[in-house]
Design a protein around this motif. Structure first.
Motif, mmCIF file in Angstrom:
data_model
loop_
_atom_site.group_PDB
_atom_site.id
_atom_site.type_symbol
_atom_site.label_atom_id
_atom_site.label_comp_id
_atom_site.label_asym_id
_atom_site.label_seq_id
_atom_site.Cartn_x
_atom_site.Cartn_y
_atom_site.Cartn_z
ATOM 1 N N LEU A 194 0.827 -1.204 0.000
ATOM 2 C CA LEU A 194 0.000 0.000 0.000
ATOM 3 C C LEU A 194 0.862 1.255 0.000
ATOM 4 C CD1 LEU A 194 -2.770 -1.012 2.561
ATOM 5 C CD2 LEU A 194 -3.180 -0.228 0.222
ATOM 6 N N THR A 195 1.830 1.291 0.894
ATOM 7 C CA THR A 195 2.679 2.474 1.022
ATOM 8 C C THR A 195 3.404 2.780 -0.284
ATOM 9 O OG1 THR A 195 2.988 1.964 3.371
ATOM 10 C CG2 THR A 195 4.500 3.545 2.378
ATOM 11 N N ALA A 196 3.807 1.725 -1.003
ATOM 12 C CA ALA A 196 4.527 1.921 -2.270
ATOM 13 C C ALA A 196 3.635 2.526 -3.346
ATOM 14 C CB ALA A 196 5.085 0.581 -2.755
ATOM 15 N N LEU A 197 2.331 2.327 -3.243
ATOM 16 C CA LEU A 197 1.401 2.858 -4.248
ATOM 17 C C LEU A 197 0.994 4.299 -3.984
ATOM 18 C CD1 LEU A 197 -0.971 -0.243 -4.521
ATOM 19 C CD2 LEU A 197 0.527 0.607 -6.340
ATOM 20 N N LEU A 198 1.174 4.764 -2.765
ATOM 21 C CA LEU A 198 0.625 6.056 -2.342
ATOM 22 C C LEU A 198 1.649 7.175 -2.411
ATOM 23 C CD1 LEU A 198 -1.277 4.822 0.854
ATOM 24 C CD2 LEU A 198 -2.202 5.091 -1.460
ATOM 25 N N ALA A 199 1.196 8.343 -2.841
ATOM 26 C CA ALA A 199 2.017 9.552 -2.736
ATOM 27 C C ALA A 199 2.123 9.951 -1.267
ATOM 28 C CB ALA A 199 1.398 10.682 -3.550
ATOM 29 N N ASP A 200 3.182 10.627 -0.920
ATOM 30 C CA ASP A 200 3.382 11.006 0.483
ATOM 31 C C ASP A 200 2.222 11.827 1.023
ATOM 32 O OD1 ASP A 200 5.809 9.692 0.471
ATOM 33 O OD2 ASP A 200 7.002 11.513 0.147
ATOM 34 N N ASP A 201 1.646 12.685 0.183
ATOM 35 C CA ASP A 201 0.575 13.580 0.636
ATOM 36 C C ASP A 201 -0.812 13.091 0.211
ATOM 37 O OD1 ASP A 201 0.955 13.968 -2.045
ATOM 38 O OD2 ASP A 201 0.926 16.173 -1.960
ATOM 39 N N VAL A 202 -0.970 11.789 0.019
ATOM 40 C CA VAL A 202 -2.258 11.234 -0.386
ATOM 41 C C VAL A 202 -3.351 11.597 0.629
ATOM 42 C CG1 VAL A 202 -1.849 9.039 0.807
ATOM 43 C CG2 VAL A 202 -3.427 9.104 -1.137
ATOM 44 N N VAL A 203 -4.587 11.740 0.125
ATOM 45 C CA VAL A 203 -5.736 12.015 0.991
ATOM 46 C C VAL A 203 -6.821 10.989 0.683
ATOM 47 C CG1 VAL A 203 -7.409 13.712 1.795
ATOM 48 C CG2 VAL A 203 -5.208 14.485 0.885
ATOM 49 N N PHE A 204 -7.411 10.433 1.722
ATOM 50 C CA PHE A 204 -8.515 9.481 1.586
ATOM 51 C C PHE A 204 -9.829 10.148 2.007
ATOM 52 C CE2 PHE A 204 -11.373 6.706 4.021
ATOM 53 C CZ PHE A 204 -11.807 5.867 3.007
ATOM 54 N N TYR A 205 -10.847 10.004 1.169
ATOM 55 C CA TYR A 205 -12.188 10.510 1.472
ATOM 56 C C TYR A 205 -13.164 9.341 1.427
ATOM 57 C CZ TYR A 205 -10.015 14.934 -0.021
ATOM 58 O OH TYR A 205 -9.183 16.015 -0.168
ATOM 59 N N GLY A 206 -13.943 9.161 2.480
ATOM 60 C CA GLY A 206 -14.949 8.101 2.508
ATOM 61 C C GLY A 206 -16.325 8.685 2.739
ATOM 62 N N ASP A 207 -17.242 8.430 1.834
ATOM 63 C CA ASP A 207 -18.601 8.980 1.898
ATOM 64 C C ASP A 207 -19.575 7.866 2.277
ATOM 65 O OD1 ASP A 207 -21.160 9.925 1.434
ATOM 66 O OD2 ASP A 207 -20.642 11.006 -0.400
ATOM 67 N N GLY A 208 -19.940 7.848 3.563
ATOM 68 C CA GLY A 208 -20.958 6.907 4.024
ATOM 69 C C GLY A 208 -22.280 7.586 4.295
ATOM 70 N N GLY A 209 -22.272 8.934 4.322
ATOM 71 C CA GLY A 209 -23.502 9.688 4.513
ATOM 72 C C GLY A 209 -24.213 9.415 5.825
ATOM 73 N N GLY A 210 -23.502 8.837 6.806
ATOM 74 C CA GLY A 210 -24.145 8.498 8.068
ATOM 75 C C GLY A 210 -24.979 7.242 7.992
ATOM 76 N N ASN A 217 -13.803 12.054 8.751
ATOM 77 C CA ASN A 217 -12.937 13.132 8.272
ATOM 78 C C ASN A 217 -11.929 12.561 7.282
ATOM 79 O OD1 ASN A 217 -13.789 15.440 10.066
ATOM 80 N ND2 ASN A 217 -13.186 13.953 11.640
ATOM 81 N N PRO A 218 -11.466 13.380 6.351
ATOM 82 C CA PRO A 218 -10.421 12.906 5.434
ATOM 83 C C PRO A 218 -9.192 12.444 6.210
ATOM 84 C CG PRO A 218 -11.341 14.990 4.673
ATOM 85 C CD PRO A 218 -11.879 14.765 6.061
ATOM 86 N N ILE A 219 -8.494 11.457 5.665
ATOM 87 C CA ILE A 219 -7.259 10.939 6.272
ATOM 88 C C ILE A 219 -6.096 11.350 5.367
ATOM 89 C CG2 ILE A 219 -6.013 8.877 7.004
ATOM 90 C CD1 ILE A 219 -8.725 7.533 7.425
ATOM 91 N N HIS A 220 -5.084 11.976 5.945
ATOM 92 C CA HIS A 220 -3.978 12.553 5.175
ATOM 93 C C HIS A 220 -2.684 11.775 5.423
ATOM 94 C CE1 HIS A 220 -6.096 16.403 4.159
ATOM 95 N NE2 HIS A 220 -6.786 16.058 5.234
ATOM 96 N N GLY A 221 -1.912 11.602 4.346
ATOM 97 C CA GLY A 221 -0.578 11.038 4.467
ATOM 98 C C GLY A 221 -0.525 9.553 4.176
ATOM 99 N N ALA A 222 0.567 9.133 3.521
ATOM 100 C CA ALA A 222 0.698 7.741 3.081
ATOM 101 C C ALA A 222 0.691 6.770 4.256
ATOM 102 C CB ALA A 222 1.981 7.579 2.261
ATOM 103 N N VAL A 223 1.371 7.094 5.319
ATOM 104 C CA VAL A 223 1.461 6.173 6.450
ATOM 105 C C VAL A 223 0.095 5.966 7.086
ATOM 106 C CG1 VAL A 223 2.437 5.833 8.754
ATOM 107 C CG2 VAL A 223 3.877 6.700 6.912
ATOM 108 N N ARG A 224 -0.623 7.041 7.338
ATOM 109 C CA ARG A 224 -1.936 6.928 7.988
ATOM 110 C C ARG A 224 -2.945 6.235 7.084
ATOM 111 N NH1 ARG A 224 -4.259 12.265 10.179
ATOM 112 N NH2 ARG A 224 -5.629 10.766 11.229
ATOM 113 N N VAL A 225 -2.926 6.545 5.788
ATOM 114 C CA VAL A 225 -3.882 5.915 4.866
ATOM 115 C C VAL A 225 -3.581 4.425 4.733
ATOM 116 C CG1 VAL A 225 -4.667 5.828 2.472
ATOM 117 C CG2 VAL A 225 -4.384 8.040 3.606
#
Length: 299
Positions: A194-210, A217-225
């Motif tokens: 996963l880490t090899a595929l991601l840019a260092d400043d990647v952002v993850f957005y997940g839309d579940g609408g509740g 909240n968005p998740i920032h950074g390759a390590v956290r994502v």
């Protein structure tokens, strides 16, 4: 030889409207970010077309474009209030197309989100001029503004959108290969992969609408994502089935069947690395997806 039945007014309205429907749906979707709302707007436009003295309309495309745009502006007034109270990140309803079957413009999901930051009038002016090729005189009549004001609206919008265009776009083949590798790594919990595929400043957005579990909240950074996806894989092993590799709003991605329902994943890729991940899980935004065919879980 019997004469063919005469065409009724309803037949005439339907026959003249049908060739224009795809263009009008595409415009409404780009304005609203919702497949369902776009289809409702276009159906409303058809009913107005049916009631119109069509013989007096010299330019059906221009007339219906004006009707659809104005209807969309009305919808956006209430939609913006709804999105202010939306649970978690809001993403457009995913527009799915098989690889190599794009919609004919370069508006991707990333650019759709940039359009969300514009005022409704800026969004309309930009789409009508830069995407659908209308003159500023025609746009002025649609928006009830003068041509100079419409030109200024489009110019401001263009500045916002320019920053959202990829600097190093990926080819379709390479994009789908990266999407496939991401699916495998994220479902197996391969942290290094996963880490090899991601840019260092990647952002993850997940839309579940509740309505379905998703990050609020968005998740920032390759390590956290990477850790986020690896953690999901540990908790729910073998819970995913890949249904199809697809273009999702012009981005490489895939549709998958998760333990709690379907979801779409779209990837923004620059210079060979994933810079943004957009996952839609809200079931209200996935109703237009075709029913899933049988697919084996990915281990």
């Amino acid at each position: 030889m019997p004469r063919p039945p005469e065409q009724t007014p309803a037949d005439d309205a339907a026959a003249s409207f049908a060739p224009l429907r795809p263009r009008l749906v595409r415009l409404a979707y780009r304005m609203l970010g919702s497949v369902a709302e776009a289809e409702d707007v276009v159906q409303d436009a058809y009913l107005r077309w049916h009631r119109t003295d069509r013989a007096a309309v010299r330019d059906a495309v221009g007339f219906l474009t004006q009707v659809v745009t104005r209807l969309c502006l009305d919808v956006l007034k209430s939609a913006r209030k709804t999105r202010e109270t939306y649970v978690g990140p809001w993403l457009p309803e995913p527009l799915i197309s098989p690889p190599a079957e794009e919609e004919g413009d370069d508006i991707t999901l990333t650019l759709m989100l940039a359009l969300e930051r514009l005022s409704p009038l800026e969004r309309a002016a930009f789409l009508l001029h830069d995407v659908f090729g209308l003159s500023f005189d025609d746009i002025a009549r649609t928006l009830d503004r003068d041509a100079a004001a419409c030109r200024q609206l489009a110019t401001r919008a263009r500045g916002h959108v320019r920053t959202a265009r990829p600097r190093f776009p990926v080819s379709e083949e390479r994009g789908l290969a990266i999407a496939g590798a991401f699916f495998e790594a994220s479902r197996s919990g391969d942290l290094a992969g996963l880490t090899a595929l991601l840019a260092d400043d990647v952002v993850f957005y997940g839309d579940g609408g509740g309505k379905r579990l998703a990050a609020l909240n968005p998740i920032h950074g390759a390590v956290r994502v990477a850790r986020f996806f690896a953690g999901i894989a540990r908790k729910k092993p073998a819970a995913s089935a890949l249904l199809a590799m697809q273009s999702i709003d012009g981005l490489p991605g895939f549709v998958s069947q998760e333990r709690d329902g379907p979801q779409t994943t779209a990837l923004a890729i620059e210079d060979g690395r994933i810079v943004a991940i957009y996952v839609v899980r809200n079931p209200d935004k996935l109703r237009h997806l075709p029913p899933p065919a049988a697919a084996a879980p990915v281990h």
